[in-house]
Design a protein around this motif. Structure first.
Motif, short mmCIF file in Angstrom:
data_model
loop_
_atom_site.label_atom_id
_atom_site.label_comp_id
_atom_site.label_asym_id
_atom_site.label_seq_id
_atom_site.Cartn_x
_atom_site.Cartn_y
_atom_site.Cartn_z
N LEU A 187 23.55 -67.25 35.37
CA LEU A 187 24.94 -66.93 35.70
C LEU A 187 25.77 -66.67 34.45
CD1 LEU A 187 25.70 -69.38 38.65
CD2 LEU A 187 25.49 -66.90 38.74
N LYS A 188 25.39 -67.25 33.34
CA LYS A 188 26.10 -66.98 32.09
C LYS A 188 25.88 -65.55 31.61
CE LYS A 188 26.07 -71.70 30.34
NZ LYS A 188 25.55 -72.63 29.32
N LYS A 189 24.79 -64.92 32.07
CA LYS A 189 24.48 -63.56 31.66
C LYS A 189 25.22 -62.51 32.49
CE LYS A 189 19.75 -64.87 30.46
NZ LYS A 189 18.34 -64.63 30.80
N VAL A 190 25.83 -62.92 33.60
CA VAL A 190 26.49 -61.98 34.50
C VAL A 190 27.74 -61.43 33.84
CG1 VAL A 190 27.67 -61.75 36.72
CG2 VAL A 190 25.58 -63.10 36.55
N VAL A 191 27.91 -60.11 33.93
CA VAL A 191 29.09 -59.46 33.39
C VAL A 191 29.94 -58.99 34.56
CG1 VAL A 191 29.92 -57.54 31.99
CG2 VAL A 191 27.80 -58.70 31.38
N THR A 192 31.15 -59.48 34.66
CA THR A 192 32.02 -59.08 35.77
C THR A 192 32.67 -57.75 35.43
OG1 THR A 192 33.83 -60.35 34.82
CG2 THR A 192 32.49 -61.44 36.48
N PRO A 193 32.82 -56.87 36.42
CA PRO A 193 33.44 -55.56 36.15
C PRO A 193 34.94 -55.69 35.94
CG PRO A 193 32.95 -55.78 38.49
CD PRO A 193 32.39 -56.99 37.81
N THR A 194 35.48 -54.73 35.21
CA THR A 194 36.93 -54.70 35.03
C THR A 194 37.58 -54.23 36.32
OG1 THR A 194 36.92 -52.42 34.26
CG2 THR A 194 36.63 -54.14 32.58
N ARG A 195 38.90 -54.33 36.38
CA ARG A 195 39.63 -53.92 37.57
C ARG A 195 39.41 -52.43 37.86
NH1 ARG A 195 43.74 -56.51 40.12
NH2 ARG A 195 45.10 -55.24 41.42
N LYS A 196 39.43 -51.62 36.81
CA LYS A 196 39.23 -50.17 36.98
C LYS A 196 37.82 -49.89 37.51
CE LYS A 196 39.52 -45.87 34.39
NZ LYS A 196 39.75 -45.24 33.10
N GLU A 197 36.81 -50.55 36.94
CA GLU A 197 35.43 -50.35 37.40
C GLU A 197 35.27 -50.81 38.85
OE1 GLU A 197 32.92 -50.98 33.26
OE2 GLU A 197 33.41 -52.72 34.48
N LEU A 198 35.92 -51.93 39.20
CA LEU A 198 35.82 -52.45 40.55
C LEU A 198 36.38 -51.46 41.57
CD1 LEU A 198 34.94 -54.93 42.18
CD2 LEU A 198 37.27 -55.79 41.92
N PHE A 199 37.54 -50.87 41.28
CA PHE A 199 38.11 -49.87 42.18
C PHE A 199 37.23 -48.63 42.25
CE2 PHE A 199 42.30 -52.06 41.55
CZ PHE A 199 42.45 -52.42 42.89
N SER A 200 36.65 -48.24 41.13
CA SER A 200 35.76 -47.09 41.10
C SER A 200 34.53 -47.34 41.96
CB SER A 200 35.36 -46.78 39.66
OG SER A 200 34.40 -45.77 39.62
N THR B 226 34.18 -49.49 44.38
CA THR B 226 34.58 -49.61 45.78
C THR B 226 34.79 -48.24 46.39
OG1 THR B 226 35.64 -51.73 45.30
CG2 THR B 226 36.28 -50.62 47.34
N GLY B 227 35.41 -47.33 45.64
CA GLY B 227 35.63 -45.96 46.13
C GLY B 227 34.31 -45.24 46.38
N VAL B 228 33.36 -45.42 45.49
CA VAL B 228 32.06 -44.77 45.66
C VAL B 228 31.36 -45.29 46.91
CG1 VAL B 228 29.75 -44.58 44.65
CG2 VAL B 228 31.76 -44.22 43.22
N VAL B 229 31.40 -46.59 47.11
CA VAL B 229 30.74 -47.18 48.27
C VAL B 229 31.42 -46.71 49.56
CG1 VAL B 229 30.35 -49.35 49.50
CG2 VAL B 229 29.85 -49.19 47.06
#
Length: 93
Positions: A42-55, A57-60
């Protein structure tokens, strides 16, 4: 003085040693080892930025809409075909 490579254990020996030690652990030791490995992963997990998250979500959402349209189109066409083959043309309700 140069290091003697023979004195250092190879990766296979280290991996086998760890497996042997893991096999000798009790049930609580194995659970503890598992939880420790989970935390390390879990320490290796990289959370996406807000911009990446919206991107993302839009693709999905776009993909889901396209697939819904494709499946609906196939359903409509196959429904018409079944109506003509097994009935008196398209059914109207």
């Amino acid at each position: 003085m140069a290091k003697n490579v023979i004195d250092e254990p190879s990766e296979d020996i280290v991996a086998n040693s760890r497996l042997d030690r893991a096999g000798r652990r009790g049930p609580f030791g194995r659970i503890g080892l598992f939880l420790k490995q989970v935390v390390n992963e879990l320490k290796k997990v990289v959370t996406p930025t807000r911009k990446e998250l919206f991107s993302y979500t839009g693709v999905v959402l776009a993909f889901v809409v396209i697939m819904m349209a494709l499946v609906s189109g196939f359903d409509f066409v196959f429904g018409l075909a079944v109506g003509y083959v097994f009935g008196d043309g398209p059914t109207t309700t």
